[in-house]
Write a protein that holds these residues in place. Structure first.
Motif, short mmCIF file in Angstrom:
data_model
loop_
_atom_site.label_atom_id
_atom_site.label_comp_id
_atom_site.label_asym_id
_atom_site.label_seq_id
_atom_site.Cartn_x
_atom_site.Cartn_y
_atom_site.Cartn_z
N MET A 1 21.93 3.26 25.67
CA MET A 1 20.76 3.30 24.81
C MET A 1 21.16 2.88 23.40
N GLY A 2 20.42 1.96 22.84
CA GLY A 2 20.72 1.45 21.52
C GLY A 2 20.19 2.35 20.42
N PRO A 3 20.28 1.88 19.20
CA PRO A 3 19.77 2.67 18.07
C PRO A 3 18.25 2.76 18.13
N ILE A 4 17.71 3.78 17.49
CA ILE A 4 16.26 3.95 17.37
C ILE A 4 15.91 3.80 15.89
N ILE A 5 14.88 3.02 15.61
CA ILE A 5 14.46 2.77 14.24
C ILE A 5 13.20 3.60 13.96
N TYR A 6 13.25 4.33 12.86
CA TYR A 6 12.13 5.18 12.45
C TYR A 6 11.68 4.80 11.05
N LYS A 7 10.41 5.03 10.78
CA LYS A 7 9.87 4.89 9.43
C LYS A 7 9.47 6.28 8.95
N VAL A 8 9.83 6.62 7.72
CA VAL A 8 9.49 7.93 7.16
C VAL A 8 8.01 7.89 6.79
N ALA A 9 7.20 8.59 7.57
CA ALA A 9 5.76 8.58 7.35
C ALA A 9 5.36 9.53 6.23
N ARG A 10 6.02 10.69 6.19
CA ARG A 10 5.63 11.71 5.21
C ARG A 10 6.78 12.71 5.05
N ILE A 11 6.94 13.21 3.84
CA ILE A 11 7.90 14.29 3.58
C ILE A 11 7.09 15.52 3.20
N ASP A 12 7.37 16.60 3.90
CA ASP A 12 6.62 17.85 3.72
C ASP A 12 7.62 18.98 3.48
N GLY A 13 7.99 19.17 2.22
CA GLY A 13 8.97 20.21 1.89
C GLY A 13 10.35 19.89 2.42
N ASP A 14 10.85 20.73 3.31
CA ASP A 14 12.20 20.57 3.87
C ASP A 14 12.22 19.71 5.13
N TYR A 15 11.08 19.11 5.47
CA TYR A 15 10.99 18.32 6.71
C TYR A 15 10.39 16.95 6.45
N ALA A 16 10.79 15.99 7.28
CA ALA A 16 10.24 14.63 7.22
C ALA A 16 9.59 14.31 8.56
N HIS A 17 8.44 13.66 8.47
CA HIS A 17 7.74 13.18 9.66
C HIS A 17 8.16 11.73 9.85
N LEU A 18 8.84 11.44 10.95
CA LEU A 18 9.33 10.10 11.23
C LEU A 18 8.53 9.48 12.38
N THR A 19 8.25 8.19 12.28
CA THR A 19 7.53 7.47 13.32
C THR A 19 8.45 6.43 13.94
N ASN A 20 8.60 6.50 15.26
CA ASN A 20 9.38 5.52 16.00
C ASN A 20 8.66 4.18 15.89
#
Length: 55
Positions: free
Chosen positions: A1-20
């Protein structure tokens, strides 16, 4: 399995919402696991259990 590319959709405090960029699936990741310079809109590569800035 190769690398997975994510885009940072939103940062909410200590967490980030990433979209594949291939599947559109969203995940929630602790900011402590991401590079220090992570910001909304940034593209990240997940490979070998580590995140790095793409580009």
């Amino acid at each position: 399995m190769g690398p997975i590319i994510y885009k940072v959709a939103r940062i909410d405090g200590d967490y980030a919402h990433l979209t594949n960029t291939e599947t559109g699936e969203d995940i929630l990741v602790a900011m402590a696991l991401l590079p220090d310079e992570t910001d909304e809109g940034m593209v990240l590569r997940w490979e070998n259990f580590e995140y790095s800035v793409e580009g």
